[in-house]
Write a protein that holds these residues in place. Structure first.
Motif, PDB file in Angstrom:
ATOM      1  N   TYR A  91      50.800  99.025  26.722  1.00 33.04           N
ATOM      2  CA  TYR A  91      50.230  97.973  27.564  1.00 33.04           C
ATOM      3  C   TYR A  91      50.534  98.332  29.010  1.00 33.04           C
ATOM      4  O   TYR A  91      51.686  98.615  29.363  1.00 33.04           O
ATOM      5  N   ARG A  92      49.505  98.317  29.845  1.00 34.65           N
ATOM      6  CA  ARG A  92      49.673  98.581  31.273  1.00 34.65           C
ATOM      7  C   ARG A  92      49.649  97.267  32.042  1.00 34.65           C
ATOM      8  O   ARG A  92      48.711  96.484  31.919  1.00 34.65           O
ATOM      9  N   LYS A  93      50.692  97.045  32.822  1.00 32.48           N
ATOM     10  CA  LYS A  93      50.867  95.796  33.559  1.00 32.48           C
ATOM     11  C   LYS A  93      49.606  95.440  34.340  1.00 32.48           C
ATOM     12  O   LYS A  93      49.096  96.244  35.122  1.00 32.48           O
ATOM     13  N   MET A  94      49.133  94.222  34.129  1.00 29.70           N
ATOM     14  CA  MET A  94      47.857  93.795  34.715  1.00 29.70           C
ATOM     15  C   MET A  94      48.030  93.140  36.088  1.00 29.70           C
ATOM     16  O   MET A  94      47.255  93.393  37.000  1.00 29.70           O
ATOM     17  N   HIS A  95      49.002  92.253  36.212  1.00 34.36           N
ATOM     18  CA  HIS A  95      49.221  91.547  37.481  1.00 34.36           C
ATOM     19  C   HIS A  95      50.279  92.313  38.273  1.00 34.36           C
ATOM     20  O   HIS A  95      51.406  92.489  37.802  1.00 34.36           O
ATOM     21  N   ILE A  96      49.929  92.763  39.462  1.00 32.72           N
ATOM     22  CA  ILE A  96      50.813  93.603  40.273  1.00 32.72           C
ATOM     23  C   ILE A  96      51.201  92.850  41.546  1.00 32.72           C
ATOM     24  O   ILE A  96      50.346  92.545  42.384  1.00 32.72           O
ATOM     25  N   PRO A  97      52.486  92.537  41.739  1.00 34.09           N
ATOM     26  CA  PRO A  97      52.901  91.784  42.925  1.00 34.09           C
ATOM     27  C   PRO A  97      52.995  92.666  44.165  1.00 34.09           C
ATOM     28  O   PRO A  97      53.062  93.893  44.072  1.00 34.09           O
ATOM     29  N   ASP A  98      53.042  92.020  45.300  1.00 33.17           N
ATOM     30  CA  ASP A  98      53.288  92.705  46.573  1.00 33.17           C
ATOM     31  C   ASP A  98      53.974  91.718  47.497  1.00 33.17           C
ATOM     32  O   ASP A  98      53.336  90.981  48.239  1.00 33.17           O
ATOM     33  N   ASP A  99      55.281  91.695  47.410  1.00 36.15           N
ATOM     34  CA  ASP A  99      56.107  90.771  48.180  1.00 36.15           C
ATOM     35  C   ASP A  99      57.277  91.545  48.774  1.00 36.15           C
ATOM     36  O   ASP A  99      57.568  92.657  48.325  1.00 36.15           O
ATOM     37  N   PRO A 100      57.971  90.982  49.766  1.00 33.22           N
ATOM     38  CA  PRO A 100      59.150  91.669  50.296  1.00 33.22           C
ATOM     39  C   PRO A 100      60.135  92.008  49.184  1.00 33.22           C
ATOM     40  O   PRO A 100      60.566  91.143  48.426  1.00 33.22           O
ATOM     41  N   GLY A 101      60.465  93.294  49.068  1.00 32.28           N
ATOM     42  CA  GLY A 101      61.363  93.746  48.030  1.00 32.28           C
ATOM     43  C   GLY A 101      60.697  94.045  46.702  1.00 32.28           C
ATOM     44  O   GLY A 101      61.341  94.557  45.782  1.00 32.28           O
ATOM     45  N   TYR A 102      59.405  93.731  46.596  1.00 32.31           N
ATOM     46  CA  TYR A 102      58.649  93.980  45.355  1.00 32.31           C
ATOM     47  C   TYR A 102      57.294  94.602  45.712  1.00 32.31           C
ATOM     48  O   TYR A 102      56.244  94.020  45.470  1.00 32.31           O
ATOM     49  N   TYR A 103      57.352  95.802  46.271  1.00 31.72           N
ATOM     50  CA  TYR A 103      56.134  96.455  46.760  1.00 31.72           C
ATOM     51  C   TYR A 103      55.456  97.259  45.642  1.00 31.72           C
ATOM     52  O   TYR A 103      55.284  98.472  45.731  1.00 31.72           O
ATOM     53  N   LYS A 138      52.348  97.152  44.476  1.00 35.68           N
ATOM     54  CA  LYS A 138      50.970  97.625  44.672  1.00 35.68           C
ATOM     55  C   LYS A 138      50.938  99.035  45.254  1.00 35.68           C
ATOM     56  O   LYS A 138      49.944  99.749  45.112  1.00 35.68           O
ATOM     57  N   PHE A 139      52.014  99.433  45.915  1.00 37.95           N
ATOM     58  CA  PHE A 139      52.094 100.793  46.453  1.00 37.95           C
ATOM     59  C   PHE A 139      52.188 101.811  45.325  1.00 37.95           C
ATOM     60  O   PHE A 139      51.676 102.930  45.435  1.00 37.95           O
ATOM     61  N   TYR A 140      52.834 101.422  44.231  1.00 39.25           N
ATOM     62  CA  TYR A 140      53.123 102.369  43.150  1.00 39.25           C
ATOM     63  C   TYR A 140      52.200 102.253  41.942  1.00 39.25           C
ATOM     64  O   TYR A 140      51.895 103.266  41.301  1.00 39.25           O
ATOM     65  N   PHE A 141      51.781 101.047  41.608  1.00 40.28           N
ATOM     66  CA  PHE A 141      51.137 100.832  40.318  1.00 40.28           C
ATOM     67  C   PHE A 141      49.667 100.448  40.444  1.00 40.28           C
ATOM     68  O   PHE A 141      49.322  99.507  41.173  1.00 40.28           O
ATOM     69  N   THR A 142      48.829 101.154  39.712  1.00 42.69           N
ATOM     70  CA  THR A 142      47.439 100.758  39.541  1.00 42.69           C
ATOM     71  C   THR A 142      47.390  99.630  38.512  1.00 42.69           C
ATOM     72  O   THR A 142      48.052  99.719  37.478  1.00 42.69           O
ATOM     73  N   PRO A 143      46.623  98.563  38.758  1.00 39.66           N
ATOM     74  CA  PRO A 143      46.540  97.488  37.761  1.00 39.66           C
ATOM     75  C   PRO A 143      46.060  98.023  36.415  1.00 39.66           C
ATOM     76  O   PRO A 143      45.229  98.927  36.343  1.00 39.66           O
ATOM     77  N   GLY A 144      46.609  97.447  35.355  1.00 41.09           N
ATOM     78  CA  GLY A 144      46.264  97.890  34.013  1.00 41.09           C
ATOM     79  C   GLY A 144      44.780  97.741  33.704  1.00 41.09           C
ATOM     80  O   GLY A 144      44.103  96.881  34.261  1.00 41.09           O
TER      81      GLY A 144
END
Length: 294
Positions: free
Chosen positions: A114-126, A128-134
């Motif tokens: 399973y590839r993570k579908m919802h990708i956060p982008d918040d301070p300390g949780y960047y 979207k820089f690393y992961f393409t949505p599933g």
């Protein structure tokens, strides 16, 4: 079906990949020795939670699936005769990476991913820089211990994801997780955040009539850039039954091997008295496909 014992490995991590994997393997062995037939590891358990900063060198930590990680954990799954849910930084192609959960069957084979579908982008949780949505959708994975609805961390806030897994026949919802407190937040705010995290997942159990398993990491991890105060992961891994009742809960200070017993027959019994799936007004939900109703 017989009752199923589930083991959750709540551990701290360092920058030493080998050390982290050895700790995970030891935790799986302990859980299996206590009777667990299904063992769940936390999100990205092979290393530090690297998404606190944006650094292209960190893509070097990614690995293919199948690859080294699935070989290591698959071999242990076969040795112990258990099903393992692992969490890997997947390199799919150059420049294309996913946050991926992989389910290893008791014979060591890959039951599904399973590839993570919802990708956060918040301070300390960047992330979207690393992961393409599933792109694999919300599809349960069939195993010898049942049909597993595996989701990952930020997915746990979305009732749509849980519902779609349940509608596809998932018998357990499983969330490998890495979530923690900002050390600068007041204690009251920290507790509100953790209670919200637990409440929303217990609500998924209630609304869908199936158990929920959430395995979270523990310990403080510094922001390598020094721009934030880092993150103290709050642990609190837990298993909830299909009415949201807590079957087991870990603490927020220490590593722990959490064991809980799930009765698969309860879902059928609960759904007979709380037939939420029967009473859904699917003819009236079209607007759920919109971002917002203006």
């Amino acid at each position: 079906m017989n009752n199923l014992k589930v083991g959750l490995i709540q551990q701290s991590c360092t920058a030493n990949r080998e050390e982290n994997i050895v700790k995970s393997l030891a935790g799986i062995r302990e859980a299996a020795a206590k009777g667990a037939g299904l063992v769940v590891l936390q999100e990205l358990h092979a290393g530090l939670y690297f998404c606190q900063s944006e650094n292209t060198d960190l893509f070097n930590q990614a690995e293919p699936i199948p690859g080294p990680g699935t070989e290591i954990f698959g071999a242990l799954a076969k040795e112990l005769g258990v099903v393992i849910v692992a969490s890997l930084f997947e390199k799919r192609a150059p420049g294309l990476y996913h946050n991926t959960a992989v389910v290893l069957e008791r014979d060591g084979s890959i039951a599904g991913v399973y590839r993570k579908m919802h990708i956060p982008d918040d301070p300390g949780y960047y992330e979207k820089f690393y992961f393409t949505p599933g792109d694999l959708g919300f599809n349960p994975i069939d195993t010898s211990v049942g049909r597993l609805g595996v989701l990952v961390c930020w997915d746990q806030w979305y009732p749509e994801a849980a519902r779609l897994m349940a509608m596809a026949g998932a018998e357990i919802l499983i969330y490998p997780t890495a979530i923690g407190w900002d050390p600068n937040d007041e204690a009251s705010e920290q507790q509100r955040q953790r209670e919200a995290w637990m409440t929303v997942q217990r609500a998924h159990a209630v609304a869908n009539g199936i158990p929920v398993v959430a395995a979270n990491r523990i310990g403080f991890e510094a922001d390598p850039t020094g721009h934030t105060a880092g993150s103290r992961f709050w642990g609190s891994s837990f298993v909830a039954g299909c009415q949201g009742e807590l079957l087991a809960r870990a603490g927020d200070e220490a590593e722990e091997i959490l064991i809980a017993e799930i009765d698969p027959a309860r879902s059928e019994a609960v759904r007979r008295i709380w037939p939420f799936l029967r009473d859904r007004r699917i003819d009236a939900y079209g607007d759920l496909l919109k971002r917002y109703r203006d």
